[in-house]
Structure formats: C-alpha cells, structure tokens
Design a protein around this motif. Sequence first.
Motif, short mmCIF file in Angstrom:
data_model
loop_
_atom_site.label_atom_id
_atom_site.label_comp_id
_atom_site.label_asym_id
_atom_site.label_seq_id
_atom_site.Cartn_x
_atom_site.Cartn_y
_atom_site.Cartn_z
N ILE A 1 0.86 -1.18 0.00
CA ILE A 1 0.00 0.00 0.00
C ILE A 1 0.90 1.24 0.00
O ILE A 1 1.86 1.30 0.76
CB ILE A 1 -0.91 0.03 1.24
N VAL A 2 0.57 2.20 -0.86
CA VAL A 2 1.32 3.45 -0.90
C VAL A 2 0.65 4.44 0.04
O VAL A 2 -0.52 4.77 -0.12
CB VAL A 2 1.40 4.04 -2.32
N LEU A 3 1.38 4.92 1.04
CA LEU A 3 0.83 5.86 2.02
C LEU A 3 1.36 7.27 1.79
O LEU A 3 0.59 8.22 1.71
CB LEU A 3 1.16 5.39 3.44
N ILE A 4 2.68 7.40 1.71
CA ILE A 4 3.28 8.70 1.38
C ILE A 4 3.62 8.68 -0.11
O ILE A 4 4.60 8.08 -0.53
CB ILE A 4 4.52 8.98 2.24
N ASP A 5 2.76 9.31 -0.90
CA ASP A 5 2.83 9.27 -2.36
C ASP A 5 3.56 10.51 -2.89
O ASP A 5 3.20 11.63 -2.53
CB ASP A 5 1.40 9.21 -2.92
N THR A 6 4.54 10.30 -3.74
CA THR A 6 5.28 11.43 -4.30
C THR A 6 4.39 12.32 -5.15
O THR A 6 4.71 13.51 -5.34
CB THR A 6 6.46 10.94 -5.16
N GLN A 7 3.29 11.77 -5.66
CA GLN A 7 2.37 12.57 -6.48
C GLN A 7 1.34 13.30 -5.62
O GLN A 7 1.11 14.49 -5.78
CB GLN A 7 1.64 11.66 -7.49
#
Length: 234
Positions: free
Chosen positions: A182-188
């Motif tokens: 799961i992506v929590l801190i997304d660069t986008q």
Amino acid sequence: MEGCGEDGQVKLLGMAYSPFVVRVCIALALKGIHYEFIEEDVLNNKSELLLQSNPVHKKIPVLIHNGKPVCESMIIVQYIEEAWDSKAPFLMPRDPYDRAIARFWAAFIDDKVIPSIVGAFRGQGEEQQKAGEESVENLLLLEEVLRSTGKASFGGDGIGLVDIALGGLLVLIQTVEKVTNIVLIDTQKTPLLSAWADQFCKADKVKKALPDRAELFVLMSAWRAKLTSPPPGN
C-alpha cells in the motif's frame, strides 16, 4: 558511565524498533543528551524497573532523569525540551499560540494517523483498503500543514515537535508500505511530505536514532503473516 554528566543521570527504557521510543531517541540526539538505553522485552518479560517506573500503563518508552520517570513519548519529548531549554535546537516554538498548534498536530498524529496506519497493516480486503484510504487522507492534511509553513519542515527552519511526532513513525510507515504493498506517502499526492520524509531520515543526528530497516521488515513481515494466515482447522 553513559547517561551521566552535566545532563544528570538519564536512562531510557524501550525497544529499538518501537516508533514511540524512536521519537524520544531523536529528541535526545538533537539536544545532544547522553543517556543509557535499557532494552525492554515488553512482549515476554517486562522488567521490574519498567513496572515501577510506569505502573499505570506498564509501557515503553520511559525516560528516567535523575531517578524521576516520565512516560508517554510526546510528553517525554516536551519534557526534554523544557528540562534542557537552554540547549539548541529548540524543539517547540517560542510563541504560545504556535506551540499550541504544534501540540494539536502532534496529538492528531497520535489520535488519527497511527490508528489508520495500524488498521492498514492489520486489515484485509475492504477493511485494509478503507484504513489505507483513511491513512492517505490524514497524511494529506499534514501535507497542507507543511505547505502552510512555507518551509522544508513542520518546525520551520529546523526539526520541531511535529517533525519528531511523525518522523519517529517514518521507518514504520515505509515498512508497512513494503509489507502490504500500500502506498501511504505518495510522491504525487503528497510531494512535500515525501521530500520532507527523505530529508528527515538523512539528517545526521536523526538517522543514527532510526531503527534498522531490514530487522523491522523481517519482524513486521512475520507479524503480517500471522495476521493473514487462516485459523487452524478442527
């Protein structure tokens, strides 16, 4: 003896991979305070010192300063700032209003961010997806807080209370991402938060206080496997 000197006798009861203990380690490192770290086996064998020092919750971390125990990670961080208020850097704003706002967001991280991330780690299926989405929503709020500062950190020109509150969780968050995909801190979605996280972990005094990523990954992978394994048959 380590932990003694001009700072008095300072001991920290904890576990190296606990994000709450990491918060305290970061604060002590930033202030340059020497202390004795006492590893606790809280899962199997809590020490008598821990039980005596924190008889209410019986949890880590506990800071013992000249024989007096202080409990709860963010209370300890604030104690460190106040007990060594002449030592730079200053971890809390000088202005009372700004200090209150910092306390608010630190509490938000404990009350909202941590439970949602724990839910994403422990959950399965729709339950996990919902907790993951809630985690991202909470982190988006922190993205806006960071944006409002106009600086690279929540503390403005340096690491402050909110940085420590969230920064102590960073290795845990990144490990949860790897274990659960799961992506929590997304660069986008959260570019400022992503950049902040990268810089925070690279700060000289901070990186020495962070837990070993490989060890934490092994540990949390095992926990996750137990949580998702089917119950034993009859």
